[in-house]
Write a protein that holds these residues in place. Sequence first.
Motif, short mmCIF file in Angstrom:
data_model
loop_
_atom_site.label_atom_id
_atom_site.label_comp_id
_atom_site.label_asym_id
_atom_site.label_seq_id
_atom_site.Cartn_x
_atom_site.Cartn_y
_atom_site.Cartn_z
N ALA A 91 0.67 -1.41 -0.30
CA ALA A 91 0.08 0.09 -0.67
C ALA A 91 1.23 1.11 0.09
CB ALA A 91 -0.76 0.05 1.29
N GLY A 92 2.11 0.63 0.19
CA GLY A 92 2.95 2.75 0.49
C GLY A 92 3.25 2.31 1.59
N MET A 93 2.65 1.92 2.56
CA MET A 93 2.84 2.11 3.39
C MET A 93 4.44 2.27 4.35
SD MET A 93 -0.82 1.21 5.01
CE MET A 93 -2.17 1.81 5.37
N LYS A 94 4.46 3.37 5.53
CA LYS A 94 5.43 2.49 5.97
C LYS A 94 6.18 2.61 7.43
CE LYS A 94 7.81 5.83 2.41
NZ LYS A 94 8.75 7.68 2.41
N TYR A 95 4.54 2.45 8.08
CA TYR A 95 4.32 2.16 9.50
C TYR A 95 3.34 1.47 10.02
CZ TYR A 95 1.66 6.04 10.00
OH TYR A 95 0.90 6.66 9.85
N ILE A 96 3.79 -0.04 11.06
CA ILE A 96 2.09 -0.40 11.15
C ILE A 96 2.82 0.98 12.88
CG2 ILE A 96 0.95 -2.66 12.19
CD1 ILE A 96 2.36 -3.59 9.66
N TYR A 97 0.97 0.96 13.26
CA TYR A 97 1.36 0.93 14.53
C TYR A 97 -0.18 -0.32 14.93
CZ TYR A 97 -2.31 5.40 14.80
OH TYR A 97 -2.72 6.23 14.37
N PHE A 98 -0.16 -0.68 16.30
CA PHE A 98 -0.53 -2.08 16.75
C PHE A 98 -1.03 -1.37 18.06
CE2 PHE A 98 -0.14 -5.89 18.83
CZ PHE A 98 -1.21 -6.67 17.87
N LEU A 99 -2.42 -2.34 18.73
CA LEU A 99 -3.47 -1.93 19.92
C LEU A 99 -2.29 -2.67 20.44
CD1 LEU A 99 -7.43 -1.31 20.49
CD2 LEU A 99 -5.50 -3.31 21.23
N ALA A 100 -1.68 -2.45 21.19
CA ALA A 100 -0.92 -3.18 22.40
C ALA A 100 -1.84 -3.65 23.43
CB ALA A 100 -0.02 -2.67 22.89
N LYS A 101 -2.91 -2.88 24.52
CA LYS A 101 -4.04 -2.95 25.24
C LYS A 101 -5.02 -1.86 25.01
CE LYS A 101 -3.49 -1.53 29.11
NZ LYS A 101 -3.35 -0.61 30.68
N HIS A 102 -6.02 -2.54 24.89
CA HIS A 102 -7.08 -1.21 24.70
C HIS A 102 -7.69 -1.56 26.74
CE1 HIS A 102 -11.20 0.41 23.29
NE2 HIS A 102 -10.57 0.70 22.22
N HIS A 103 -9.34 -0.17 26.92
CA HIS A 103 -9.30 0.03 27.42
C HIS A 103 -9.81 -1.54 28.17
CE1 HIS A 103 -9.86 3.38 24.72
NE2 HIS A 103 -10.90 3.10 25.30
N ASP A 104 -10.25 -1.96 27.85
CA ASP A 104 -10.52 -3.67 28.52
C ASP A 104 -9.60 -4.11 29.35
OD1 ASP A 104 -9.59 -5.44 26.96
OD2 ASP A 104 -11.00 -4.56 25.32
N GLY A 105 -7.85 -3.72 28.99
CA GLY A 105 -7.00 -4.07 29.86
C GLY A 105 -6.11 -5.19 29.20
N PHE A 106 -7.38 -6.16 28.34
CA PHE A 106 -6.17 -7.68 27.22
C PHE A 106 -5.04 -7.17 26.66
CE2 PHE A 106 -6.13 -10.57 24.24
CZ PHE A 106 -5.98 -11.42 24.53
N CYS A 107 -3.71 -7.69 26.94
CA CYS A 107 -2.80 -7.49 26.63
C CYS A 107 -1.58 -7.88 25.78
CB CYS A 107 -2.00 -7.04 27.83
SG CYS A 107 -2.29 -6.04 28.87
N LEU A 108 -1.73 -7.49 24.54
CA LEU A 108 -1.63 -8.08 23.00
C LEU A 108 0.01 -8.21 22.91
CD1 LEU A 108 -3.48 -9.22 20.99
CD2 LEU A 108 -4.30 -7.34 21.83
N TRP A 109 0.57 -8.30 24.34
CA TRP A 109 2.14 -8.74 24.42
C TRP A 109 1.79 -10.11 25.79
CZ3 TRP A 109 0.37 -4.23 26.62
CH2 TRP A 109 1.15 -4.23 27.29
N ASP A 110 3.66 -10.46 25.02
CA ASP A 110 3.82 -10.87 26.55
C ASP A 110 4.20 -10.28 28.19
OD1 ASP A 110 3.88 -13.96 27.97
OD2 ASP A 110 5.58 -14.79 27.60
#
Length: 344
Positions: A91-110
């Motif tokens: 798509a010609g994009m140069k970065y991704i920013y990723f939802l690490a944690k929303h208000h519910d507190g579920f963490c997408l990292w270890d």
Amino acid sequence: MIHKKLSTYVTLLVSFLLLSGCSNKRPEIIQEKIPDEIRAQEMKDLRFGMFICWSFSTFSGTEWTGQELPPEFFRATECHTDQWAKTAKEAGMKYIYFLAKHHDGFCLWDTKTTDLKVTNAPLGKDVLAMLRKSCDKYGIKLGLYFSEGDWNWPGATRGKGGNSRDAGGSNPEVKKAQLKELLTQYGPIELIWFDHAVGDGGLSHKETTEWVHQFQPNCFVGYNHGEPSGRLCLREMGKPGQLGDANASQYNKEQESSHKGYLVAEFTYPILPPHEGGAMWFYSLPKHDQLCYPASKIFHDYQEAVKYGNIFSLNVGPDYQGKIRDIDVKTLQEVGKMIRESEQ
């Protein structure tokens, strides 16, 4: 002397490799601060990126998932971070920013700060670590989204929004610990998009910005509203425009017009147009799988972003199995083709 220097170099290299081999996570990084004017131009040069929202709300079918839930509620058993990064590249994009944690507190990292995390879900994998590798593979920079408040923290009211701490509670030490993990274990983070929708979690924006810069001084920090801080002006559901133009912001008008510390403006909106039912920032519902903004609109906003020196973050919500929808992939490929043709 040459042999001594070579021996020192080899020792350092071996130490680095040993440290790297002890864990799937990267060793702590050390950054030298880049002068603001140079770093601001680097940020402007990013131009266009992908905002990935994938969490509990993917499965609840609502924007905010306020009820108390176990990690197993995140039911994905697959995750296709290579597809995300490859699509961004096309798509010609140069970065991704990723939802690490929303208000519910579920963490997408270890994380070590809570059991409410993706490695305790059926997927059982550190999604952020996977994405880091995919971004490196395709030459994409990495940024993060982080909800400042957390409905699991003391004083929080589940499902409640607002700037007060009785929305997202107060737990400044955990907020700091989570940010330290994110900023020391996953390589360089270009920008952090802080969501103030449920308060600041007990750590002010000034203190939060200083904490981030303690680990990564070159990270551009922004807040979608609340106390103005950082160098990045965020325009959630905003539009392209000159830095300082309050009309380009929806929730950050006063801050944009008054805060002198901003160096670059970012705007973001979802690739999903407004619709009835389901989420918008996250994957919505299967009945909406053919809804998508046209490539022409996205390309126009890209051009305007370049014109004003903004960066444009287009939100895309992966589906139940962690894949970007076919219609989104096709649309983004069309946008990438338009960008390449315009630059010839």
